[in-house]
Design an enzyme around this catalytic site. Structure first.
Site, PDB file in Angstrom:
ATOM      1  N   SER A   1     -39.386 -25.566   1.209  1.00 18.21           N
ATOM      2  CA  SER A   1     -38.333 -25.987   2.139  1.00 18.21           C
ATOM      3  C   SER A   1     -37.566 -24.801   2.737  1.00 18.21           C
ATOM      4  O   SER A   1     -36.968 -24.919   3.784  1.00 18.21           O
ATOM      5  CB  SER A   1     -37.366 -26.961   1.465  1.00 18.21           C
ATOM      6  OG  SER A   1     -36.526 -26.264   0.577  1.00 18.21           O
TER       7      SER A   1
ATOM      8  N   LYS B   1     -30.829 -25.528  -0.049  1.00 16.55           N
ATOM      9  CA  LYS B   1     -30.547 -25.735   1.386  1.00 16.55           C
ATOM     10  C   LYS B   1     -29.559 -24.692   1.870  1.00 16.55           C
ATOM     11  O   LYS B   1     -28.864 -24.048   1.074  1.00 16.55           O
ATOM     12  CB  LYS B   1     -29.897 -27.122   1.593  1.00 16.55           C
ATOM     13  CG  LYS B   1     -30.711 -28.299   1.145  1.00 16.55           C
ATOM     14  CD  LYS B   1     -31.842 -28.590   2.101  1.00 16.55           C
ATOM     15  CE  LYS B   1     -32.754 -29.685   1.512  1.00 16.55           C
ATOM     16  NZ  LYS B   1     -33.992 -29.819   2.265  1.00 16.55           N
TER      17      LYS B   1
END
Lengths: 169, 420
Positions: free
Chosen positions: A68, A105
């Site tokens: 990610s 993130k």
């Protein structure tokens, strides 16, 4: 008790006679304890614990799984140095827990660069530990879309990533 | 003034700190060997699961998915405890660590007007830095600080910090506290007091001091004083320090690990027996050995290593385990060892090991220690007739049942959290 004291004396004397060390604390390998940056501290040695760990009590490590954050140079297997003492700032890479899972993130409070950010931010977010209304979570991989933290999400910022350790050989 | 900082449902909170999926679920932590419940989340308390319940009685709940069961992971809890205590010490240097999840802070030097905000900041800091929720009770004596802490835990309105700083608050708190919940009044004494009409802590302090002293002795009188608000538990008592050492010289030098392990196991077991006899427990185990220093012609080696225990212990199992760990770490081939020994120190009264296996439930503790006691009965100081099967090299931790153990998230390079 007297016997114990004698024993200790004898041991101390014998250790001294042998010119060897007094009992030392077990290293991390034995105790798997908390690595104190002050332990075995020698001048003239670069101590990564000291350089990479600003808040020892609040620093934990995490292993990256998945891709990610690929475009930020973070790959599967990398080790994250995570400092829970820091308050996340706009654009920081964070480990957060969202609905019971850890996620890596970039955090944004403005939704900058997120298409449709304004519309989505009209929904209320009642629960977040930061006391701010809007939280966006962004991956560094076009495969994953930005996430707007919603009221129903169980969300906390678990810690802020301060270093990434990459094994290349 | 003292502030008692106590971690909420500590073992469960440690598990949750690294497994966010456990948040909001009913969770229990089991004792060594997955025997019985030693920690509960608020959800599992609400389900009516009691402290000390044997695992088999609640197995159906875990099988049906209503309850999450974890084996005790003392390495994890020990590491998190050290972090929490280190944070507390950095804020208030005069800290007495009372157990793995509790510490008394001496607030001398902190402006009384800011006690509450000081402690609120502390609660926030510990939570943020470690993920562990803590509660604080502030009062002029340690026993009252304990009472205040109960209120801080029970009523969310306190936001984790409850202060007893006036007589009015003290009397109100005591009137709401069952006498059996008072620190220092055992569960065995409480029914007797209740039979005499003394139901609350307030009933208790309203009795004359001499009466209390007559019925409960000097310790009871001290508890009575403490509940009046005077500081009567001396600091030294919480820090009894002593050392027990067991060592022997061998008739013939021992060169191999296996034989040495048997000897060191015996020494460790003797130390453990002494601890149990004195109702104390040790926080650290040191193992040492010597080659024959009078033989210049032979290679010499005098290693020693201290192994800290995550929770102070006095069972054969734990003390022997630690000693063998140490031995394996310092043993080197190629030497003839003439003498070896085990030292235990950082000794505290057994009653102070709280929130773990000891104080909370006497029945449970008996179960845990029944093997050690059986061994005491059969073994004399020089000869061990009964040994742990694991008093043999290489078989240690494998013997302990830990079917639901979480990883060593914070201390092992191979077991850290995974982040997607």
């Amino acid at each position: 008790m007297k016997k114990d004291i004698d024993e200790i004396r004898e041991i101390t004397a014998a250790l001294a006679a042998g010119g060897e060390m007094l009992p030392q604390m077990a290293s991390e390998g034995i105790h798997a304890g908390f690595p104190s940056p002050a332990q075995d501290y020698m001048s003239g040695v670069i101590d990564l614990n000291r350089e990479l760990v600003r808040h020892p009590e609040a620093t934990f490590y995490g292993r990256v799984v998945g891709d990610s954050m690929r475009d930020a140079g973070v790959e599967e297997g990398d080790v994250l140095v995570i400092d829970k003492a820091l308050e996340p700032q706009e654009g920081d890479m964070v480990v957060c827990s969202i609905d019971g899972e850890f996620a890596l993130k970039r955090i944004s409070f403005s939704g900058k660069g997120v298409s449709g950010a304004k519309e989505a931010s009209r929904q209320k977010v009642s629960y977040n530990i930061l006391g701010r209304r809007d939280i966006w979570l962004m991956s560094a991989n076009p495969k994953y879309r930005p996430i707007h933290v919603e009221e129903g999400n169980d969300f906390t910022v678990w810690g802020t990533v301060t270093y990434i350790i990459k094994k290349i050989k | 003034m003292y502030a008692l900082v106590d971690c909420n449902n500590f073992f469960v909170s440690c598990e949750r700190a690294f497994q966010p999926e456990l948040e909001g679920k009913a969770v229990v932590v089991l004792s060594n060997n997955d025997g019985c419940v030693v920690a509960r989340s608020n959800e599992s308390k609400a389900m009516g699961i009691k402290m000390g319940v044997p695992f088999f009685q609640i197995r159906n709940l875990s099988d049906s998915g209503r309850l999450v069961v974890k084996s005790s992971n003392y390495v994890l809890y020990g590491d998190i405890s050290r972090r929490v205590m280190s944070i507390l010490r950095s804020e208030a240097p005069r800290l007495e660590v009372y157990s793995i999840d509790e510490a008394f802070m001496d607030l001398t030097g902190v402006d009384p007007a800011t006690h509450r905000s000081f402690c609120l900041d502390l609660v926030r800091k510990v939570r943020l830095w470690t993920g562990i929720p803590v509660s604080v009770g502030i009062a002029p004596s340690k026993t009252l600080a304990k009472v205040a802490n109960h209120f801080a835990k029970r009523y969310p309105g306190y936001r984790g910090v409850c202060t007893i700083d006036t007589d009015e608050k003290r009397i109100k708190a005591l009137s709401l506290t069952p006498v059996g919940d008072v620190w220092g009044i055992g569960r065995r004494v409480a029914p007797k007091l209740e039979a005499m009409g003394i139901r609350t802590a307030l009933d208790f302090v309203n009795m004359p001091r001499e009466w209390v002293k007559g019925k409960l002795g000097i310790m009871g009188a001290r508890t009575w004083m403490e509940l009046q608000g005077s500081d009567a538990v001396p600091r030294e008592e919480l820090e009894a320090r002593k050392t027990i050492c067991t060592s022997r010289s061998f008739a013939d030098p021992i060169p191999d690990l296996e034989e040495l392990s048997l000897r060191v196991s015996d020494f460790a077991a003797i130390c453990a027996r002494k601890l149990r006899k004195e109702n104390t427990a040790a926080g650290r185990v040191t193992v040492f050995m010597f080659t024959n220093r009078f033989r210049d012609d032979l290679p010499q080696y005098y290693p020693a290593l201290s192994v800290p225990l995550d929770v102070p212990a006095n069972s054969n199992q734990e003390i022997v385990n630690a000693a063998l760990k140490g031995l394996r770490a310092i043993f080197k081939e190629g030497y003839g060892y003439k003498k070896a020994g085990v030292i235990v120190d950082e000794i505290i009264p057994e009653s102070q090991i709280q929130g773990s296996l000891f104080d909370e439930n006497a029945e449970m503790r008996e179960r845990e220690n029944v093997i050690s006691e059986l061994m005491d009965r059969f073994n004399t100081s020089d000869r061990s007739l009964l040994r742990l099967a694991s008093q043999r090299p290489g078989h240690y931790a494998e013997g302990i049942r830990r079917e639901h153990c979480s990883k060593l998230f914070s201390t092992s390079w191979d077991e850290m959290i995974e982040v997607r």
